[in-house]
Design an enzyme around this catalytic site. Structure first.
Site, PDB file in Angstrom:
ATOM      1  N   PHE A 113     -59.839  28.603   9.651  1.00 25.82           N
ATOM      2  CA  PHE A 113     -60.628  27.745   8.755  1.00 25.82           C
ATOM      3  C   PHE A 113     -60.716  28.321   7.344  1.00 25.82           C
ATOM      4  CE2 PHE A 113     -62.324  27.009  13.019  1.00 25.82           C
ATOM      5  CZ  PHE A 113     -62.380  25.624  13.083  1.00 25.82           C
ATOM      6  N   ALA A 114     -60.582  29.657   7.240  1.00 23.38           N
ATOM      7  CA  ALA A 114     -60.842  30.313   5.956  1.00 23.38           C
ATOM      8  C   ALA A 114     -59.916  29.764   4.874  1.00 23.38           C
ATOM      9  CB  ALA A 114     -60.633  31.816   6.101  1.00 23.38           C
ATOM     10  N   ALA A 115     -60.502  29.251   3.801  1.00 26.32           N
ATOM     11  CA  ALA A 115     -59.694  28.707   2.706  1.00 26.32           C
ATOM     12  C   ALA A 115     -60.595  28.359   1.543  1.00 26.32           C
ATOM     13  CB  ALA A 115     -58.970  27.436   3.167  1.00 26.32           C
ATOM     14  N   TYR A 143     -54.659  22.335  -4.303  1.00 31.50           N
ATOM     15  CA  TYR A 143     -55.323  22.479  -2.999  1.00 31.50           C
ATOM     16  C   TYR A 143     -54.491  21.802  -1.905  1.00 31.50           C
ATOM     17  CZ  TYR A 143     -58.443  21.363   0.842  1.00 31.50           C
ATOM     18  OH  TYR A 143     -58.970  21.191   2.098  1.00 31.50           O
ATOM     19  N   ILE A 174     -67.554  24.081   8.572  1.00 30.24           N
ATOM     20  CA  ILE A 174     -66.884  23.545   9.765  1.00 30.24           C
ATOM     21  C   ILE A 174     -66.636  24.657  10.782  1.00 30.24           C
ATOM     22  CG2 ILE A 174     -64.837  22.308  10.597  1.00 30.24           C
ATOM     23  CD1 ILE A 174     -64.693  21.021   7.756  1.00 30.24           C
ATOM     24  N   THR A 220     -55.529  19.076   5.693  1.00 23.25           N
ATOM     25  CA  THR A 220     -56.352  18.101   4.983  1.00 23.25           C
ATOM     26  C   THR A 220     -55.581  16.825   4.680  1.00 23.25           C
ATOM     27  OG1 THR A 220     -57.421  17.664   2.851  1.00 23.25           O
ATOM     28  CG2 THR A 220     -55.729  19.338   2.852  1.00 23.25           C
ATOM     29  N   ASP A 254     -64.495  36.790   8.530  1.00 27.03           N
ATOM     30  CA  ASP A 254     -64.881  36.029   7.334  1.00 27.03           C
ATOM     31  C   ASP A 254     -65.237  37.031   6.231  1.00 27.03           C
ATOM     32  OD1 ASP A 254     -66.351  32.854   7.111  1.00 27.03           O
ATOM     33  OD2 ASP A 254     -66.493  34.311   5.467  1.00 27.03           O
ATOM     34  N   HIS A 258     -69.685  17.597  -2.426  1.00 24.73           N
ATOM     35  CA  HIS A 258     -69.569  16.518  -1.445  1.00 24.73           C
ATOM     36  C   HIS A 258     -70.686  15.500  -1.558  1.00 24.73           C
ATOM     37  CE1 HIS A 258     -66.978  19.497   0.868  1.00 24.73           C
ATOM     38  NE2 HIS A 258     -66.194  18.574   0.349  1.00 24.73           N
ATOM     39  N   ASN A 312     -54.870  32.594  -1.771  1.00 26.24           N
ATOM     40  CA  ASN A 312     -55.790  32.624  -0.621  1.00 26.24           C
ATOM     41  C   ASN A 312     -55.330  31.715   0.509  1.00 26.24           C
ATOM     42  OD1 ASN A 312     -57.317  34.427  -2.015  1.00 26.24           O
ATOM     43  ND2 ASN A 312     -58.935  33.006  -2.579  1.00 26.24           N
TER      44      ASN A 312
END
Ligand code: UDP
Length: 324
Positions: A74-76, A142, A13, A118, A32, A188, A93
């Site tokens: 976004f980093a996760a 999560y 994403i 989310t 990143d 996914h 993290n």
């Protein structure tokens, strides 16, 4: 808002948001660690820093050099199953390292923080569509890690005046001409189905056919990454701190996704009916009224076939993902 510091800009994403920001004239720096992302997924027009959010020194150096107006985070880590095996990884993290980012952002006078949250923060919702007033009761580490970070953001706003927008993604899918979905471990649905169409797997598993839904399979709200990226860009312009659910408001079942993939690819795509995956709620659909009204957001992709079509085009062009 001119210069944007994007963590996780080498991921699925993040890479597409970076591309769209650049297309709209923003300057972008990507931070990143490439643990999940790919160097080739970073738009060449962006500045790139390889670093870990754990390391404040490296982060300070990067952000001090970039002097961004806004941060997009976004980093996760984002695998539900893994979070049940290794909650420590998720809390470290997604929460602890995220606090480093917040502190360095505050030190550098960053004005706006856009956070990838989310729908997993809601757990099993008591009703759908899921609007922002529903209670958030995550059912895995999560979802809990993302909810904790939403709560931390509130206090950084109250205590430091850092404005934020938390976007709770539903099911991101699709691709652009250049960038698409290539995870080391692919869980996914859409990429897994398309791997069968590409001949890389023999069949796809339908994980549960006895759900209380019309065809017995789970229903999700699939949102095109380009629509998702647009919401981030609109969020930069918002003056107040907000939390939005980010989905189209429509629902598609697993069987309907597979049917759309068969239609778009023209391939058979054998599917095997398997037991449920632990922790999958039957139906997750966003109420999108708040974000439509608040940010003026409007999804361009409402049809699952158009979403699948863009993903398929990317996979056909990049059958080995970014490894090619
Ligand atoms: N799913 C499936 N087969 C797969 C992957 C996923 O049947 O190979 C189902 C999964 O159980 C869920 C839906 O597809 O009901 C969407 O799953 P995905 O992992 O894409 O997204 P999630 O909603 O879990 O974030």
């Amino acid at each position: 808002m001119k210069t944007i510091f994007v963590t996780g800009g080498a991921g699925y994403i993040g890479s597409i948001c970076v591309e769209q920001l650049l297309n709209e004239g923003y300057e972008v720096a990507v931070f990143d660690n490439l643990s999940e992302g790919h160097r080739k997924a970073v738009d060449p027009r962006a500045e790139f820093f390889q670093g870990n959010l754990l390391d404040r020194t490296v982060l300070r150096h990067a952000m001090g050099e970039v002097k961004p107006d806004a941060v997009m985070h976004f980093a996760a880590n984002a695998l539900v199953g893994e979070s049940m095996q290794n909650p420590s990884k998720y809390f470290r993290n997604n929460v602890a390292n995220g606090i480093n980012l917040l502190d360095v952002a505050v030190e550098n006078g960053v004005q706006k923080f856009v956070f990838s949250s989310t729908c997993a923060t809601f757990g099993v919702p008591e009703r759908v569509p899921i609007d922002e007033s529903l209670p958030q009761n995550p059912i895995n580490p999560y979802g809990e890690s993302k909810l904790l970070f939403e709560k931390i953001l509130r206090w950084y706003d109250e205590c430091h005046g850092l404005k934020y927008v938390a976007l709770r993604y539903f099911n991101a899918a699709g691709a652009t001409g250049k960038f698409g979905e290539d995870h080391v471990i692919e869980t996914h649905l859409i990429p897994n189905v398309l791997k069968v169409a590409l001949g890389q797997r023999e069949s796809v598993d339908i994980l549960g056919t006895d759900y209380p839904t019309p065809d017995g399979t789970c229903i999700r709200d699939y949102i095109h990454v380009l629509d998702l990226a647009q919401a981030h860009i609109l969020a930069l312009k918002s003056e107040t701190s907000e939390r939005y659910n980010l989905g189209t408001g429509g629902g598609t079942s697993v069987k309907e996704v597979i049917a759309a993939c068969r239609e778009i690819t023209g391939k058979d795509i054998p599917a095997l009916e398997k037991p449920r995956r632990v922790g999958d709620p039957p139906r997750l659909i966003a109420a999108s009224e708040k974000i439509r009204a608040g940010l003026g957001w409007q999804p361009k992709f409402q049809d699952i076939r158009a979403i699948v079509e863009s993903a398929w085009a990317w996979h056909v062009k990049n059958p080995g993902g970014y490894g090619n």
